[in-house]
Design a protein around this motif. Structure first.
Motif, PDB file in Angstrom:
ATOM      1  N   GLN B   6       5.906   6.468  -2.142  1.00  0.00           N
ATOM      2  CA  GLN B   6       6.855   5.819  -1.240  1.00  0.00           C
ATOM      3  C   GLN B   6       7.678   6.866  -0.522  1.00  0.00           C
ATOM      4  O   GLN B   6       7.799   7.998  -0.991  1.00  0.00           O
ATOM      5  N   CYS B  23       5.500   2.196   1.502  1.00  0.00           N
ATOM      6  CA  CYS B  23       4.885   2.327   0.186  1.00  0.00           C
ATOM      7  C   CYS B  23       3.379   2.214   0.349  1.00  0.00           C
ATOM      8  O   CYS B  23       2.894   1.258   0.960  1.00  0.00           O
ATOM      9  N   TYR B  25      -0.418   2.828  -1.983  1.00  0.00           N
ATOM     10  CA  TYR B  25      -0.865   2.907  -3.363  1.00  0.00           C
ATOM     11  C   TYR B  25      -2.316   3.331  -3.448  1.00  0.00           C
ATOM     12  O   TYR B  25      -3.084   3.222  -2.485  1.00  0.00           O
ATOM     13  N   LEU B  33       1.332  -5.970  -6.747  1.00  0.00           N
ATOM     14  CA  LEU B  33       2.308  -5.035  -6.185  1.00  0.00           C
ATOM     15  C   LEU B  33       3.719  -5.617  -6.283  1.00  0.00           C
ATOM     16  O   LEU B  33       3.912  -6.843  -6.164  1.00  0.00           O
ATOM     17  N   TRP B  35       8.182  -4.775  -5.712  1.00  0.00           N
ATOM     18  CA  TRP B  35       9.351  -3.979  -5.362  1.00  0.00           C
ATOM     19  C   TRP B  35      10.447  -4.314  -6.370  1.00  0.00           C
ATOM     20  O   TRP B  35      10.754  -5.502  -6.597  1.00  0.00           O
ATOM     21  N   ALA B  64       7.708  -8.094   2.014  1.00  0.00           N
ATOM     22  CA  ALA B  64       6.663  -7.077   1.958  1.00  0.00           C
ATOM     23  C   ALA B  64       5.324  -7.790   1.932  1.00  0.00           C
ATOM     24  O   ALA B  64       5.173  -8.811   1.248  1.00  0.00           O
ATOM     25  N   HIS B  74       4.797  -2.226   2.413  1.00  0.00           N
ATOM     26  CA  HIS B  74       6.063  -1.745   2.953  1.00  0.00           C
ATOM     27  C   HIS B  74       7.159  -2.797   2.820  1.00  0.00           C
ATOM     28  O   HIS B  74       6.940  -3.980   3.103  1.00  0.00           O
ATOM     29  N   LEU B  75       8.331  -2.356   2.456  1.00  0.00           N
ATOM     30  CA  LEU B  75       9.482  -3.246   2.294  1.00  0.00           C
ATOM     31  C   LEU B  75      10.280  -3.294   3.585  1.00  0.00           C
ATOM     32  O   LEU B  75      10.566  -2.254   4.185  1.00  0.00           O
ATOM     33  N   CYS B  90       8.817   0.969  -5.508  1.00  0.00           N
ATOM     34  CA  CYS B  90       7.549   0.278  -5.328  1.00  0.00           C
ATOM     35  C   CYS B  90       6.727   0.492  -6.602  1.00  0.00           C
ATOM     36  O   CYS B  90       6.775   1.584  -7.193  1.00  0.00           O
TER      37      CYS B  90
END
Lengths: 113, 114
Positions: B6, B23, B25, B33, B35, B64, B74-75, B90
């Motif tokens: 992240q 973020c 992965y 996933l 947050w 997200a 992504h947040l 994340c």
């Protein structure tokens, strides 16, 4: 519904000593996991207990050990403390029947001097 | 292996600004996933989650979307408040189970100023 309770909240130990951290799981949860969070880092998985047996372990040496009791509470024991063991230790309880239901405690801040 | 990357912080925004924390992965299979948010002196709180591709998690104005093609989560928040100041993590869970250990990113510290 009770949450996850950890004790103590803070403690200071000397290098070479041993420490025991405690965690009370959320009601209804039968699995407990421990994580180490070094300053400025994300939590790292230490190990997990299910039905009083270790059920998975991260990349931590054997001097990190644990217990889970019949009431699902848990202990994390660290022997021969090193300065790098200084961190926030987080306990998380969950249930195999409840997907993604991790509940974290507020952690124990351990300082090794 | 499984890992989460992240964006590094700290991120400093003015109140009502738009927030994005990136973020990405790496995982085998189809992870779930998450947050998580950590307020000063506290443990981790689940902010939102997504369990399969194209799912959108949302909570308290944060969103997200699970993007399998870009392996991202992504947040975002349209208008941040001072009370959003915290560290955001994340994380992924490799399997759909309540007892699979979480893999966390290093965290992104957000400071919102009035």
């Amino acid at each position: 519904e009770t949450g996850v309770t950890q004790s103590p909240t803070h403690l200071i130990k000397t290098r070479g000593q041993q420490v025991t951290l405690r965690c009370s799981s959320q009601s209804g949860h039968n699995t407990v996991s421990w994580y180490q969070q070094a300053l400025g880092q994300g939590p790292q998985f230490i190990f997990q207990y299910y039905r009083e047996e270790e059920n998975g372990r991260g990349n931590f040496p054997p001097r990190f050990s644990g217990l889970q009791f019949p009431n699902y509470s848990s202990e994390l024991n660290v022997n021969a403390l090193e300065l790098d063991d200084s961190a926030l230790y987080l306990c998380a309880s969950s249930s195999r029947q409840e997907i993604y239901g991790y509940t974290f405690g507020s952690g124990t801040r351990l300082t090794v001097v | 292996g499984n890992s989460v990357t992240q964006m590094e912080g700290p991120v400093t925004l003015s109140e009502e600004a738009f927030l994005t924390i990136n973020c990405t992965y790496t995982a085998t299979g189809y992870p779930s996933l998450f947050w998580y948010v950590q307020y000063p002196g506290e443990g981790l709180q689940l902010l939102l989650k997504a369990t399969k591709a194209d799912d959108k998690g949302s909570n308290k104005g944060f969103e997200a979307t699970y993007r399998k093609e870009t392996t991202s989560f992504h947040l975002e928040k349209g208008s941040v408040q001072v009370s959003d100041s915290a560290v955001y993590f994340c994380a992924l869970s490799p399997r759909n189970s309540g007892n699979t250990p979480l893999v966390f990113g290093k965290g992104t510290r957000l400071s919102v100023i009035a």
